[in-house]
Design an enzyme around this catalytic site. Structure first.
Site, PDB file in Angstrom:
ATOM      1  N   CYS A   1      -3.242  -8.322  -8.666  1.00 45.20           N
ATOM      2  CA  CYS A   1      -3.756  -7.244  -7.826  1.00 45.20           C
ATOM      3  C   CYS A   1      -3.571  -5.860  -8.469  1.00 45.20           C
ATOM      4  CB  CYS A   1      -3.069  -7.261  -6.461  1.00 45.20           C
ATOM      5  SG  CYS A   1      -3.626  -5.938  -5.370  1.00 45.20           S
TER       6      CYS A   1
ATOM      7  N   LYS B   1      -1.746 -17.919   2.107  1.00 44.47           N
ATOM      8  CA  LYS B   1      -0.819 -16.890   2.583  1.00 44.47           C
ATOM      9  C   LYS B   1       0.239 -17.481   3.512  1.00 44.47           C
ATOM     10  CE  LYS B   1      -4.609 -13.562   2.341  1.00 44.47           C
ATOM     11  NZ  LYS B   1      -5.563 -12.732   3.104  1.00 44.47           N
TER      12      LYS B   1
ATOM     13  N   VAL C   1      -2.051  -7.403  -0.031  1.00 42.62           N
ATOM     14  CA  VAL C   1      -0.979  -6.743  -0.770  1.00 42.62           C
ATOM     15  C   VAL C   1      -1.543  -5.451  -1.360  1.00 42.62           C
ATOM     16  CG1 VAL C   1       0.301  -8.845  -1.313  1.00 42.62           C
ATOM     17  CG2 VAL C   1      -1.559  -8.141  -2.811  1.00 42.62           C
TER      18      VAL C   1
ATOM     19  N   GLU D   1      -1.061  -0.712   2.323  1.00 40.80           N
ATOM     20  CA  GLU D   1      -2.041   0.109   1.614  1.00 40.80           C
ATOM     21  C   GLU D   1      -1.367   0.890   0.477  1.00 40.80           C
ATOM     22  OE1 GLU D   1      -5.590   0.400   1.908  1.00 40.80           O
ATOM     23  OE2 GLU D   1      -5.158  -1.474   2.925  1.00 40.80           O
ATOM     24  N   SER D   2      -1.886   0.719  -0.726  1.00 43.28           N
ATOM     25  CA  SER D   2      -1.261   1.310  -1.912  1.00 43.28           C
ATOM     26  C   SER D   2      -1.210   2.836  -1.852  1.00 43.28           C
ATOM     27  CB  SER D   2      -2.005   0.870  -3.179  1.00 43.28           C
ATOM     28  OG  SER D   2      -3.355   1.301  -3.161  1.00 43.28           O
TER      29      SER D   2
END
Length: 227
Positions: free
Chosen positions: A14, A41, A54, A71-72
């Site tokens: 990711c 998952k 993720v 959320e990045s």
């Protein structure tokens, strides 16, 4: 923040996880990683991930309940606001807003990248390749003398684009994409990011093999283009 323990819930491929991992390393923040298989998952993950995605950052506070951030962009902003390490956002509000815009632009490139790497025929492959070239051309026009997006200072924009360029480090071992042939500044930026310790450490040693397996499992045209 000394009594806070951080766990980054991750997936090996990711790019959004990589953003968070790079930011954590640049800040000098100790953290642990826990990997999940997104194709299967686990229940514990679904229980704490509102979007089923993720990265997640679990913030464990002494004497308090665990807080889960998702959320990045949110995770990176939290780190910037709470951790005393190197600043990853400009102090000037206008420049900071501009950086946030280019972070979103990086996310749009990732959308095209998904189509590019999963394209099953030459027509879709070429359409996505040209879309990527066009977007990288826009980035070329924004870059200065480097080595990073904002010059000498590493920023969150760099953390966003480093995982994008990492894809091409693997693609280039399979077949030439020509994505950066006419983009000397982007090419130099890509090289500088690849050499950065935080970028190198954002993935496991078998990242390239995992990505190639992903391409094979998706019957990617990129693999056929070498024939």
């Amino acid at each position: 923040m000394s009594n806070v323990k951080l766990t980054l819930i991750s997936h090996h491929l990711c790019p959004y996880v990589q953003r968070a991992a790079i930011a954590l390393t640049e800040k000098g923040v100790p953290f642990t990683r826990r990997y999940v298989h997104l194709a299967a998952k686990p229940d514990w993950f679904l229980a704490i991930s509102p979007l089923g995605k993720v990265p997640l950052l679990i913030v464990k506070q002494d004497g308090g309940t665990d807080i889960v951030l998702f959320e990045s962009a949110v995770i990176c902003e939290y780190l910037e606001e709470t951790q005393p390490g190197a600043r990853l956002h400009p102090t000037d509000p206008l420049t900071r807003a501009r950086h946030r815009g280019w972070i979103e632009f990086g996310s749009s490139i990732l959308s095209d990248l998904w189509g590019f790497e999963t394209a099953k025929d030459s027509e879709n492959y070429e359409a996505k390749r040209n879309a990527l070239i066009d977007k990288f051309g826009r980035v070329e026009a924004e870059l200065g003398d480097g080595p990073f997006f904002a010059g000498a200072a590493f920023s969150l924009v760099d953390a966003v684009f480093a995982p994008i360029f990492r894809y091409f480090d693997v693609f280039d071992t399979i077949a030439p994409t020509g994505a950066f042939d006419a983009l000397p500044r982007v090419t130099a930026w890509r090289k500088a990011l690849a050499a950065r310790q935080s970028v190198r450490e954002a993935v496991t040693h078998d990242y390239a093999d995992r990505l190639k397996t992903f391409l094979k499992n998706h019957d990617a045209w990129l693999l056929k283009a070498t024939a």
